[in-house]
Design an enzyme around this catalytic site. Sequence first.
Site, PDB file in Angstrom:
ATOM      1  N   LYS A 160       2.171  -3.611   6.624  1.00  0.00           N
ATOM      2  CA  LYS A 160       2.566  -3.594   5.197  1.00  0.00           C
ATOM      3  C   LYS A 160       4.071  -3.322   5.096  1.00  0.00           C
ATOM      4  CE  LYS A 160      -1.545  -4.174   3.359  1.00  0.00           C
ATOM      5  NZ  LYS A 160      -1.895  -5.469   2.756  1.00  0.00           N
ATOM      6  N   TYR A 199      -2.017  -1.123  10.936  1.00  0.00           N
ATOM      7  CA  TYR A 199      -2.306  -1.725   9.629  1.00  0.00           C
ATOM      8  C   TYR A 199      -1.171  -1.396   8.650  1.00  0.00           C
ATOM      9  CZ  TYR A 199      -3.803  -1.226   4.807  1.00  0.00           C
ATOM     10  OH  TYR A 199      -3.812  -1.224   3.436  1.00  0.00           O
ATOM     11  N   SER A 223       0.835  -1.205   0.000  1.00  0.00           N
ATOM     12  CA  SER A 223       0.000   0.000   0.000  1.00  0.00           C
ATOM     13  C   SER A 223       0.865   1.248   0.000  1.00  0.00           C
ATOM     14  CB  SER A 223      -0.860  -0.027   1.264  1.00  0.00           C
ATOM     15  OG  SER A 223      -1.393   1.244   1.536  1.00  0.00           O
TER      16      SER A 223
END
Length: 340
Positions: free
Chosen positions: A156, A152, A127
Amino acid sequence: MSLKRILVTGGLGFIGSETVIALLKEGYEPIVVDDLYNAKEVVLDRIETISGRHPLFYKIDCCDERALEAAFKENELDAVIHFAGYKAVGESVAKPTKYYSNNLGSALTVLRLCNRYRIHSIVFSSSATVYGVPERVPLFETDPLRDATNPYGETKVMIERILRDAAKADPTLNVALLRYFNPIGGHPSGLLGEDPNGIPNNLMPYICQVAVGKLPYLRVYGDDYKTPDGTGVRDYIHVVDLAEGHVATLKKLEKDPGLVVYNLGTGKGTSVLELVRAFEKANGIEIPYKIEARRPGDVDMNYANCDKAFRELGWKARLTIEDACRDAYNFQKKNPNGIE
Ligand code: UD1
C-alpha cells in the site's frame, strides 16, 4: 469534467461491491472487474437485487494486461477505482513475493492502461496501515508514511508512492489515495458483507462466527495495551459509509482535480471489548471471549482524524458501531457458509 463510466477493479469484494451499489445509486455506470480470487460471481446477482441493475462484468486478473486492456478498449471509461489486491496480513508475511507481484503488478497495469487510454482519474484503495506504528493518534493525512509492519502494508505504501510520482510526472492525472481504517458491517439487506476464506483474521468476522456458533469463543489479543480498558483501539467504519466516501471523492475530482489524500474513518476509537459489548447490545446475543496473548505486529491505538474529508468532500461517517454490528450479524446469519 464529468466522470460517469467507472472501472471498479475488485468490484465484487467486500468494499468493492458496496461501492458499486453506491455508484449505481448516484447514477454512475460502474464496470466491474474481478478475478474471483476472493469473491463470488453471484455477488453480481445480489447487486442487481439491491439496485435493479446488473453491471457489466469482466472476469479478469488485473495483472493480465492484455485481458484488462479489453475492458479499457470496449468502454469509454472516465475513471478507475482500484480495489483489486491481496489483503491477508499473515499470508503476506509468509508469501511476500506473491503479495508484491500481485498488488504492485495490478496497480502498475492499471496505471499503464490509464495512461494509454487517457483516463485521468484514479482512486486507490489504500489503508491506515501506511502510517505504520503511529507515534500519536488521531492520525492526520500529513503524518509521515512509515515502514508498514508487513508486506501487505508495504504494498500500500509503495503503490501510494508510485501513484504520487505518476501524478507528479503527468499534471493531467488526478489521483485520490483513500486510507481506510477498519471497515466492518455489511449491506442492510444482508445480501453483501465480509466473506473471509477459512478462519477470519479480522475482529468483526470472527465475532460474527462466534455469534452463530461456528467458533466457540473470541480470542481477545491482549488486555495490557496502553488504552482505557487495555484492549486494542481501532477506528471501525461501516462499509456503507466507506463506499459513499468513494462517490464523494469522484465528485471532488470532477470539480476540483489534482492529487488528494483522505483518511476514511469515523474519527472515533473503539476498543475490542467495546466492540464486543456493542455487538451484544445490537443483536441481543452474548459473545464468549478469553483474553489471550498479544498478536505480533498489533498497535495500541489507531484512529483517524477525518476533518479533511469532511471539509473537502462534505463526507463523514453517519452510521454507528451498533448499525455495523447489526448489519454484519444479519449478513452472517443469512449467509452461514459465506456467499454461495
Ligand atoms: C488489520 C491489518 C491491517 C489491515 C486491516 C484490514 C494487522 C496488523 N493489520 O488491521 O493492515 O488493513 O486488518 O481490515 O493485521 N483482535 C482480537 N481478536 C481477533 C482479531 C482481532 O482481539 O480474533 C483485535 C486486534 O488485536 C486489534 C483489533 O482486534 O486490536 C482489530 O484487529 P483486526 O480486525 O485484525 O484489524 P487490524 O489489526 O487493526
